[in-house]
Design a protein around this motif. Structure first.
Motif, PDB file in Angstrom:
ATOM      1  N   PRO A   1       0.726  -1.191   0.060  1.00  0.00           N
ATOM      2  CA  PRO A   1      -0.059   0.036   0.072  1.00  0.00           C
ATOM      3  C   PRO A   1       0.998   1.318   0.006  1.00  0.00           C
ATOM      4  CG  PRO A   1      -0.003  -1.069   2.219  1.00  0.00           C
ATOM      5  CD  PRO A   1       0.904  -1.846   1.171  1.00  0.00           C
ATOM      6  N   PRO A   2       0.247   2.508  -0.304  1.00  0.00           N
ATOM      7  CA  PRO A   2      -1.163   2.723  -0.230  1.00  0.00           C
ATOM      8  C   PRO A   2      -1.602   2.415  -1.741  1.00  0.00           C
ATOM      9  CG  PRO A   2      -0.124   4.768  -0.231  1.00  0.00           C
ATOM     10  CD  PRO A   2       1.129   3.937  -0.259  1.00  0.00           C
ATOM     11  N   PHE A   3      -2.997   2.352  -1.717  1.00  0.00           N
ATOM     12  CA  PHE A   3      -4.141   2.450  -2.953  1.00  0.00           C
ATOM     13  C   PHE A   3      -4.779   3.552  -2.984  1.00  0.00           C
ATOM     14  CE2 PHE A   3      -2.318  -2.129  -2.191  1.00  0.00           C
ATOM     15  CZ  PHE A   3      -2.109  -2.548  -3.351  1.00  0.00           C
ATOM     16  N   ASP A   4      -4.946   3.893  -4.320  1.00  0.00           N
ATOM     17  CA  ASP A   4      -5.674   5.040  -4.472  1.00  0.00           C
ATOM     18  C   ASP A   4      -7.278   4.416  -4.250  1.00  0.00           C
ATOM     19  OD1 ASP A   4      -4.050   7.039  -5.670  1.00  0.00           O
ATOM     20  OD2 ASP A   4      -3.702   5.382  -6.983  1.00  0.00           O
ATOM     21  N   PHE A   5      -7.663   3.225  -4.810  1.00  0.00           N
ATOM     22  CA  PHE A   5      -9.000   2.706  -4.811  1.00  0.00           C
ATOM     23  C   PHE A   5      -8.771   1.425  -4.036  1.00  0.00           C
ATOM     24  CE2 PHE A   5      -9.276   5.329  -8.312  1.00  0.00           C
ATOM     25  CZ  PHE A   5     -10.521   5.973  -8.103  1.00  0.00           C
ATOM     26  N   VAL A   6      -9.663   1.282  -2.921  1.00  0.00           N
ATOM     27  CA  VAL A   6      -9.748  -0.307  -2.278  1.00  0.00           C
ATOM     28  C   VAL A   6     -11.579  -0.368  -2.581  1.00  0.00           C
ATOM     29  CG1 VAL A   6      -9.956  -1.413  -0.243  1.00  0.00           C
ATOM     30  CG2 VAL A   6      -8.188   0.214  -0.558  1.00  0.00           C
ATOM     31  N   PHE A   7     -11.741  -1.626  -3.249  1.00  0.00           N
ATOM     32  CA  PHE A   7     -13.163  -2.064  -3.423  1.00  0.00           C
ATOM     33  C   PHE A   7     -13.443  -3.219  -3.245  1.00  0.00           C
ATOM     34  CE2 PHE A   7     -10.589  -2.073  -7.200  1.00  0.00           C
ATOM     35  CZ  PHE A   7     -10.887  -3.097  -7.958  1.00  0.00           C
ATOM     36  N   ALA A   8     -14.620  -3.433  -2.542  1.00  0.00           N
ATOM     37  CA  ALA A   8     -15.195  -4.784  -2.230  1.00  0.00           C
ATOM     38  C   ALA A   8     -16.625  -4.826  -2.522  1.00  0.00           C
ATOM     39  CB  ALA A   8     -14.795  -4.641  -0.609  1.00  0.00           C
ATOM     40  N   THR A   9     -17.126  -6.054  -2.703  1.00  0.00           N
ATOM     41  CA  THR A   9     -18.729  -6.120  -3.061  1.00  0.00           C
ATOM     42  C   THR A   9     -19.103  -7.297  -2.196  1.00  0.00           C
ATOM     43  OG1 THR A   9     -18.487  -7.815  -4.875  1.00  0.00           O
ATOM     44  CG2 THR A   9     -18.270  -5.403  -5.367  1.00  0.00           C
ATOM     45  N   ASP A  10     -20.159  -7.041  -1.567  1.00  0.00           N
ATOM     46  CA  ASP A  10     -20.833  -7.846  -0.776  1.00  0.00           C
ATOM     47  C   ASP A  10     -19.969  -8.940   0.075  1.00  0.00           C
ATOM     48  OD1 ASP A  10     -23.204  -9.350   0.288  1.00  0.00           O
ATOM     49  OD2 ASP A  10     -23.792  -9.996  -1.796  1.00  0.00           O
ATOM     50  N   VAL A  11     -19.277  -8.076   0.958  1.00  0.00           N
ATOM     51  CA  VAL A  11     -18.312  -8.781   1.768  1.00  0.00           C
ATOM     52  C   VAL A  11     -18.841  -8.648   3.375  1.00  0.00           C
ATOM     53  CG1 VAL A  11     -16.353  -8.455   0.215  1.00  0.00           C
ATOM     54  CG2 VAL A  11     -16.698  -6.474   1.961  1.00  0.00           C
ATOM     55  N   VAL A  12     -19.578  -8.152   3.696  1.00  0.00           N
ATOM     56  CA  VAL A  12     -19.818  -7.934   5.054  1.00  0.00           C
ATOM     57  C   VAL A  12     -21.195  -9.117   5.497  1.00  0.00           C
ATOM     58  CG1 VAL A  12     -20.950  -6.319   7.004  1.00  0.00           C
ATOM     59  CG2 VAL A  12     -19.273  -5.431   4.964  1.00  0.00           C
ATOM     60  N   TYR A  13     -20.883 -10.118   6.063  1.00  0.00           N
ATOM     61  CA  TYR A  13     -21.786 -11.039   6.462  1.00  0.00           C
ATOM     62  C   TYR A  13     -21.453 -11.828   7.559  1.00  0.00           C
ATOM     63  CZ  TYR A  13     -18.794 -13.720   3.306  1.00  0.00           C
ATOM     64  OH  TYR A  13     -17.678 -14.050   2.596  1.00  0.00           O
ATOM     65  N   LEU A  14     -20.340 -11.862   8.027  1.00  0.00           N
ATOM     66  CA  LEU A  14     -19.762 -12.466   9.395  1.00  0.00           C
ATOM     67  C   LEU A  14     -19.243 -11.730  10.199  1.00  0.00           C
ATOM     68  CD1 LEU A  14     -17.707 -15.556   7.702  1.00  0.00           C
ATOM     69  CD2 LEU A  14     -20.253 -15.543   8.813  1.00  0.00           C
ATOM     70  N   GLU A  15     -19.912 -11.631  11.502  1.00  0.00           N
ATOM     71  CA  GLU A  15     -19.402 -10.714  12.485  1.00  0.00           C
ATOM     72  C   GLU A  15     -18.043 -10.761  12.783  1.00  0.00           C
ATOM     73  OE1 GLU A  15     -21.110  -9.100  16.857  1.00  0.00           O
ATOM     74  OE2 GLU A  15     -21.578 -11.139  16.054  1.00  0.00           O
ATOM     75  N   GLU A  16     -17.230 -11.953  12.705  1.00  0.00           N
ATOM     76  CA  GLU A  16     -15.979 -12.073  13.175  1.00  0.00           C
ATOM     77  C   GLU A  16     -15.020 -11.552  11.989  1.00  0.00           C
ATOM     78  OE1 GLU A  16     -17.411 -16.098  11.786  1.00  0.00           O
ATOM     79  OE2 GLU A  16     -18.487 -14.389  12.749  1.00  0.00           O
ATOM     80  N   THR A  17     -15.427 -11.308  10.804  1.00  0.00           N
ATOM     81  CA  THR A  17     -14.472 -10.777   9.946  1.00  0.00           C
ATOM     82  C   THR A  17     -14.782  -9.149   9.853  1.00  0.00           C
ATOM     83  OG1 THR A  17     -16.213 -11.180   8.197  1.00  0.00           O
ATOM     84  CG2 THR A  17     -14.674 -12.840   8.524  1.00  0.00           C
ATOM     85  N   VAL A  18     -15.770  -8.534  10.716  1.00  0.00           N
ATOM     86  CA  VAL A  18     -16.050  -7.107  10.554  1.00  0.00           C
ATOM     87  C   VAL A  18     -14.559  -6.428  10.639  1.00  0.00           C
ATOM     88  CG1 VAL A  18     -17.151  -5.163  11.455  1.00  0.00           C
ATOM     89  CG2 VAL A  18     -18.278  -7.155  10.565  1.00  0.00           C
ATOM     90  N   ALA A  19     -13.737  -6.815  12.056  1.00  0.00           N
ATOM     91  CA  ALA A  19     -12.773  -5.901  12.357  1.00  0.00           C
ATOM     92  C   ALA A  19     -11.529  -5.864  11.594  1.00  0.00           C
ATOM     93  CB  ALA A  19     -12.466  -6.310  13.934  1.00  0.00           C
ATOM     94  N   PRO A  20     -11.155  -7.363  10.993  1.00  0.00           N
ATOM     95  CA  PRO A  20     -10.153  -7.501   9.994  1.00  0.00           C
ATOM     96  C   PRO A  20     -10.516  -6.614   8.761  1.00  0.00           C
ATOM     97  CG  PRO A  20     -10.551  -9.473  11.397  1.00  0.00           C
ATOM     98  CD  PRO A  20     -11.504  -8.491  11.475  1.00  0.00           C
ATOM     99  N   LEU A  21     -11.660  -6.758   8.343  1.00  0.00           N
ATOM    100  CA  LEU A  21     -11.811  -6.074   7.113  1.00  0.00           C
ATOM    101  C   LEU A  21     -11.965  -4.585   7.111  1.00  0.00           C
ATOM    102  CD1 LEU A  21     -13.302  -5.734   4.375  1.00  0.00           C
ATOM    103  CD2 LEU A  21     -15.726  -5.737   5.287  1.00  0.00           C
ATOM    104  N   VAL A  22     -12.376  -4.044   8.387  1.00  0.00           N
ATOM    105  CA  VAL A  22     -12.224  -2.478   8.378  1.00  0.00           C
ATOM    106  C   VAL A  22     -10.705  -2.070   8.516  1.00  0.00           C
ATOM    107  CG1 VAL A  22     -12.599  -0.487   9.988  1.00  0.00           C
ATOM    108  CG2 VAL A  22     -14.553  -2.214   9.555  1.00  0.00           C
ATOM    109  N   LYS A  23      -9.766  -2.852   9.407  1.00  0.00           N
ATOM    110  CA  LYS A  23      -8.609  -2.555   9.733  1.00  0.00           C
ATOM    111  C   LYS A  23      -7.741  -2.750   8.239  1.00  0.00           C
ATOM    112  CE  LYS A  23      -4.685  -3.957  12.538  1.00  0.00           C
ATOM    113  NZ  LYS A  23      -4.174  -4.595  13.532  1.00  0.00           N
ATOM    114  N   ALA A  24      -7.985  -3.753   7.325  1.00  0.00           N
ATOM    115  CA  ALA A  24      -7.456  -3.830   6.013  1.00  0.00           C
ATOM    116  C   ALA A  24      -7.937  -2.823   5.051  1.00  0.00           C
ATOM    117  CB  ALA A  24      -7.887  -5.070   5.327  1.00  0.00           C
ATOM    118  N   MET A  25      -9.117  -1.883   5.150  1.00  0.00           N
ATOM    119  CA  MET A  25      -9.350  -1.003   4.337  1.00  0.00           C
ATOM    120  C   MET A  25      -8.645  -0.010   4.732  1.00  0.00           C
ATOM    121  SD  MET A  25     -13.463  -1.691   4.431  1.00  0.00           S
ATOM    122  CE  MET A  25     -14.172   0.035   4.515  1.00  0.00           C
ATOM    123  N   GLU A  26      -8.576   0.310   6.042  1.00  0.00           N
ATOM    124  CA  GLU A  26      -7.972   1.517   6.573  1.00  0.00           C
ATOM    125  C   GLU A  26      -6.284   1.546   6.113  1.00  0.00           C
ATOM    126  OE1 GLU A  26      -7.277   4.230  10.737  1.00  0.00           O
ATOM    127  OE2 GLU A  26      -7.995   1.906  10.842  1.00  0.00           O
ATOM    128  N   GLY A  27      -5.777   0.173   6.313  1.00  0.00           N
ATOM    129  CA  GLY A  27      -4.321  -0.109   6.084  1.00  0.00           C
ATOM    130  C   GLY A  27      -4.122  -0.021   4.773  1.00  0.00           C
TER     131      GLY A  27
END
Length: 227
Positions: free
Chosen positions: A137-163
């Motif tokens: 990183p860093p990237f100008d665009f981070v994109f994802a589709t339909d990735v929020v469906y498991l509670e336990e993956t939410v924190a890692p996802l948000v951290k990855a987006m930010e990082g």
């Protein structure tokens, strides 16, 4: 819901045609095509600054992919990455977990005639900080589709987006509510880190504007800015 149970999904993107093979019998959700990926690509196509240069385009800056770096999280069959590549995002890394890689590789190979190249892929588990560094990183665009469906993956996802995103970069998320618990936690965490803008539904592509799907744009909060 899946977009369709048909084994092959076709998605026109300007003058090209993507042909995506899905495996509805797989145990992994990433091997099926979900509507959110189609919605994101067709939104970007509708407001493509190159094709929409003469119109009043509210997304001309947002969708200016020239000389920008992008990365897709949880790419699945690779629909969003392939579509945005055809729309000008030529430096893109396509990521997912190991069990989904065969389907992803198969679809990238299947669409090489339309793409004219093989896109870069990387195995990525969102909570793995070493893998985040390897993605450079860093990237100008981070994109994802339909990735929020498991509670336990939410924190890692948000951290990855930010990082992964640049300080002046954006996350583009095509979203559908799947789990009330994951939904609540995700938006609580995101509003602590990002400024969030929802794309008006009438701005989506009219033929790909599913009632239950929304597109959001995330930008990092400025330092010192309260949530």
């Amino acid at each position: 819901m899946k977009f369709t149970d048909s084994p092959v999904i076709e998605l026109p993107v300007h003058d090209a045609l993507l042909s995506i093979q899905q495996d509805n019998g797989s145990m992994h959700v990433g091997t099926s095509v979900w509507p959110c990926s189609l919605v994101l690509v067709k939104f970007a196509e509708r407001w493509d600054p190159v094709k929409c240069a003469a119109c009043d385009n509210p997304y001309a800056d947002l969708l200016n992919f020239a000389n920008k770096r992008g990365i897709e999280l949880g790419a699945g069959c690779g629909v969003a990455s392939m579509g945005l590549y055809l729309l000008g995002l030529h430096d893109v890394v396509v990521t997912d977990i190991a069990p989904v890689m065969p389907a992803l590789k198969r679809n990238l190979k299947r669409n090489k005639p339309a793409l004219k190249k093989t896109l870069k892929i990387a195995q990525f588990y969102w909570g793995n900080e070493e893998q985040i560094k390897l993605l450079k990183p860093p990237f100008d665009f981070v994109f994802a589709t339909d990735v929020v469906y498991l509670e336990e993956t939410v924190a890692p996802l948000v951290k990855a987006m930010e990082g992964l995103m640049a300080d002046d970069g954006v996350v583009m998320l095509s979203y559908q509510l799947r789990s009330p618990e994951a939904h609540k936690l995700f938006w609580e965490m995101c509003h602590d880190v990002f400024d969030v803008e929802r794309i008006p539904h009438e701005h989506l592509h009219p033929e790909y504007a599913y009632e239950e799907t929304d597109i959001y744009v995330f930008r990092k909060k400025k330092k010192g800015q309260s949530s």
